[in-house]
Design a protein around this motif. Sequence first.
Motif, PDB file in Angstrom:
ATOM      1  N   HIS A  24       0.823  -1.452  -0.442  1.00 36.48           N
ATOM      2  CA  HIS A  24      -0.214   0.097  -0.410  1.00 36.48           C
ATOM      3  C   HIS A  24       0.958   0.952  -0.619  1.00 36.48           C
ATOM      4  N   GLY A  25       0.490   2.103  -1.036  1.00 36.90           N
ATOM      5  CA  GLY A  25       1.712   2.830  -0.768  1.00 36.90           C
ATOM      6  C   GLY A  25       3.436   2.843  -1.113  1.00 36.90           C
ATOM      7  N   LYS A  26       3.775   3.759  -0.255  1.00 40.23           N
ATOM      8  CA  LYS A  26       5.039   3.615   0.265  1.00 40.23           C
ATOM      9  C   LYS A  26       5.548   2.789   1.785  1.00 40.23           C
ATOM     10  N   PHE A  27       4.161   2.067   2.074  1.00 45.13           N
ATOM     11  CA  PHE A  27       4.569   1.299   3.288  1.00 45.13           C
ATOM     12  C   PHE A  27       4.942   0.011   3.060  1.00 45.13           C
ATOM     13  N   VAL A  28       5.433  -0.407   4.018  1.00 42.40           N
ATOM     14  CA  VAL A  28       6.315  -1.777   3.724  1.00 42.40           C
ATOM     15  C   VAL A  28       5.421  -3.088   3.572  1.00 42.40           C
ATOM     16  N   ALA A  29       5.828  -4.033   2.652  1.00 40.05           N
ATOM     17  CA  ALA A  29       4.708  -4.775   1.980  1.00 40.05           C
ATOM     18  C   ALA A  29       4.503  -6.083   3.919  1.00 40.05           C
ATOM     19  N   ARG A  30       3.281  -6.262   3.751  1.00 43.60           N
ATOM     20  CA  ARG A  30       1.912  -7.025   4.464  1.00 43.60           C
ATOM     21  C   ARG A  30       1.528  -8.051   4.225  1.00 43.60           C
ATOM     22  N   TRP A  31       2.032  -9.722   4.600  1.00 46.11           N
ATOM     23  CA  TRP A  31       0.928 -10.521   4.532  1.00 46.11           C
ATOM     24  C   TRP A  31       0.219 -11.237   4.972  1.00 46.11           C
ATOM     25  N   LEU A  32      -1.354 -10.416   4.254  1.00 47.63           N
ATOM     26  CA  LEU A  32      -2.550 -10.990   4.972  1.00 47.63           C
ATOM     27  C   LEU A  32      -3.627 -11.375   4.405  1.00 47.63           C
ATOM     28  N   THR A  33      -4.218 -12.668   5.350  1.00 52.21           N
ATOM     29  CA  THR A  33      -5.335 -13.084   4.176  1.00 52.21           C
ATOM     30  C   THR A  33      -6.567 -12.262   3.681  1.00 52.21           C
ATOM     31  N   LYS A  34      -7.746 -13.458   3.036  1.00 52.93           N
ATOM     32  CA  LYS A  34      -8.378 -11.780   2.243  1.00 52.93           C
ATOM     33  C   LYS A  34      -9.182 -11.409   3.159  1.00 52.93           C
ATOM     34  N   ASP A  35      -9.721 -12.588   4.274  1.00 54.19           N
ATOM     35  CA  ASP A  35     -10.542 -11.665   5.408  1.00 54.19           C
ATOM     36  C   ASP A  35      -9.679 -10.136   5.703  1.00 54.19           C
ATOM     37  N   GLU A  36      -9.016 -10.129   6.159  1.00 52.09           N
ATOM     38  CA  GLU A  36      -7.971  -9.200   6.845  1.00 52.09           C
ATOM     39  C   GLU A  36      -8.319  -8.020   5.709  1.00 52.09           C
ATOM     40  N   ILE A  37      -7.573  -8.221   4.610  1.00 47.11           N
ATOM     41  CA  ILE A  37      -8.140  -7.505   2.965  1.00 47.11           C
ATOM     42  C   ILE A  37      -9.316  -6.235   3.333  1.00 47.11           C
ATOM     43  N   VAL A  38     -10.798  -7.679   3.494  1.00 47.08           N
ATOM     44  CA  VAL A  38     -11.452  -6.662   3.351  1.00 47.08           C
ATOM     45  C   VAL A  38     -11.457  -6.229   4.366  1.00 47.08           C
ATOM     46  N   ARG A  39     -11.511  -6.519   5.915  1.00 52.26           N
ATOM     47  CA  ARG A  39     -11.564  -5.688   6.654  1.00 52.26           C
ATOM     48  C   ARG A  39     -10.813  -4.487   6.801  1.00 52.26           C
ATOM     49  N   GLU A  40     -10.283  -4.494   6.022  1.00 50.63           N
ATOM     50  CA  GLU A  40      -9.538  -3.078   6.009  1.00 50.63           C
ATOM     51  C   GLU A  40      -9.271  -2.190   4.804  1.00 50.63           C
ATOM     52  N   TYR A  41      -9.961  -3.230   3.468  1.00 51.11           N
ATOM     53  CA  TYR A  41      -9.820  -2.303   1.660  1.00 51.11           C
ATOM     54  C   TYR A  41     -11.328  -2.074   1.440  1.00 51.11           C
ATOM     55  N   GLN A  42     -12.388  -2.646   2.389  1.00 51.63           N
ATOM     56  CA  GLN A  42     -13.139  -3.387   1.603  1.00 51.63           C
ATOM     57  C   GLN A  42     -13.817  -3.249   0.510  1.00 51.63           C
ATOM     58  N   ASP A  43     -12.598  -3.649  -0.728  1.00 52.30           N
ATOM     59  CA  ASP A  43     -12.743  -4.190  -2.118  1.00 52.30           C
ATOM     60  C   ASP A  43     -11.927  -5.717  -2.125  1.00 52.30           C
ATOM     61  N   LEU A  44     -12.448  -6.610  -3.277  1.00 46.93           N
ATOM     62  CA  LEU A  44     -11.949  -7.252  -3.422  1.00 46.93           C
ATOM     63  C   LEU A  44     -11.257  -7.352  -4.543  1.00 46.93           C
ATOM     64  N   THR A  45     -11.365  -6.424  -5.483  1.00 45.47           N
ATOM     65  CA  THR A  45     -11.341  -6.198  -6.789  1.00 45.47           C
ATOM     66  C   THR A  45      -9.826  -6.176  -7.473  1.00 45.47           C
ATOM     67  N   ILE A  46      -8.999  -6.055  -6.508  1.00 48.82           N
ATOM     68  CA  ILE A  46      -7.762  -5.671  -7.121  1.00 48.82           C
ATOM     69  C   ILE A  46      -7.010  -7.297  -5.951  1.00 48.82           C
ATOM     70  N   LEU A  47      -7.656  -7.979  -5.344  1.00 50.95           N
ATOM     71  CA  LEU A  47      -7.326  -9.550  -4.842  1.00 50.95           C
ATOM     72  C   LEU A  47      -7.604 -10.252  -5.804  1.00 50.95           C
ATOM     73  N   ASN A  48      -9.565 -10.057  -6.036  1.00 46.75           N
ATOM     74  CA  ASN A  48      -9.913 -11.255  -7.561  1.00 46.75           C
ATOM     75  C   ASN A  48      -9.526 -10.844  -8.779  1.00 46.75           C
ATOM     76  N   GLU A  49      -9.216 -10.127  -9.448  1.00 48.12           N
ATOM     77  CA  GLU A  49      -7.659 -10.217  -9.791  1.00 48.12           C
ATOM     78  C   GLU A  49      -6.979 -10.266  -9.838  1.00 48.12           C
ATOM     79  N   PHE A  50      -5.978 -10.108  -9.130  1.00 52.13           N
ATOM     80  CA  PHE A  50      -4.110 -10.778  -8.665  1.00 52.13           C
ATOM     81  C   PHE A  50      -4.910 -12.240  -8.511  1.00 52.13           C
TER      82      PHE A  50
END
Length: 315
Positions: A24-50
């Motif tokens: 995310h931007g200039k922040f250090v990359a983090r390992w997250l589960t799908k549920d954690e990504i949903v909670r933080e970003y409320q958007d699965l579009t990019i995740l589903n594309e990947f």
Amino acid sequence: MNREYRILTTRISINSQRQFLLKHGKFVARWLTKDEIVREYQDLTILNEFREKFQYGFSIISEENEIDPFENLIQVQSNRYKFFDVNEYIPGAVYCDCKDFQLMSCRTYGCENWKRGVECTAACPMEYDCMNRPLQSTSNEAYLEVFKTKQYNWGVKSRIGFFRNHFIAEYKGMIKSNNDETVSSVYSMDLGKTTVVDASSFCNAMRFLNHSCLPNSYSSLRAVDGQWRLGIYALRDICSHEEITIDYGKNYAQNPEICYCQAPNCAGIIGGKKEFEIEPKKWREPFDEMTRFFERFFLRKALGNNSYLIRWSYH
């Protein structure tokens, strides 16, 4: 919707959860589960594309076209020499006393040659029990298969299995000085103090070894008839048709590339720092998620109320 993040790669964590390396931007990359990504970003579009891209495969090789992996390369049966350092000391073989001490083979630190990193000669007193001449007498290359992988261009696997520490094949190529400007930064491996073996043009199947943060093979230098040669050995028991992988090492991080090995300790980039280490001999490659689901489902049915006895190790 927040579309500022991007997914770099993915892995299957030690507790069998699918994780994604999110930047995310200039922040250090983090390992997250799908549920954690949903909670933080409320958007699965990019995740589903990947996920769709990952499922289809990152390889640039077309499914429709059969391409020879050795196209424009020269397969060699033995190393070619462009440079030979006459000043480098390379230990020579001695007549070991393994037979006098009734050792089972010369593949032990009880053997004077083995502990010095030298292969015995054909005149070894142990004769057929020597086992310390794989680079001279063992050829598994007929069993090696270069194949197309999903996340890489090519990979290599074998039609036979290997026990831990058993010889797989030699890494072959052109022997050059490590000061040679033509040395490949991708397909070369150190060979002694002043030389490298460069497999960028002259090579065998070992050229196509892929990196893994949790590899199943390792390289080892052995002196044979006054020359250094590089063997690839099994780090753990390897099943037939399992991809053979190796750790490219920290030096590779100078030109970082995204890693798709999916190991639970994946660093995210090839040669990067791993979060933790795993004992290779205790690890087995994972099934895909669907296979693991059915395995868990039927094992729970078989165990019934004793399902707490399940202890998961990847296969």
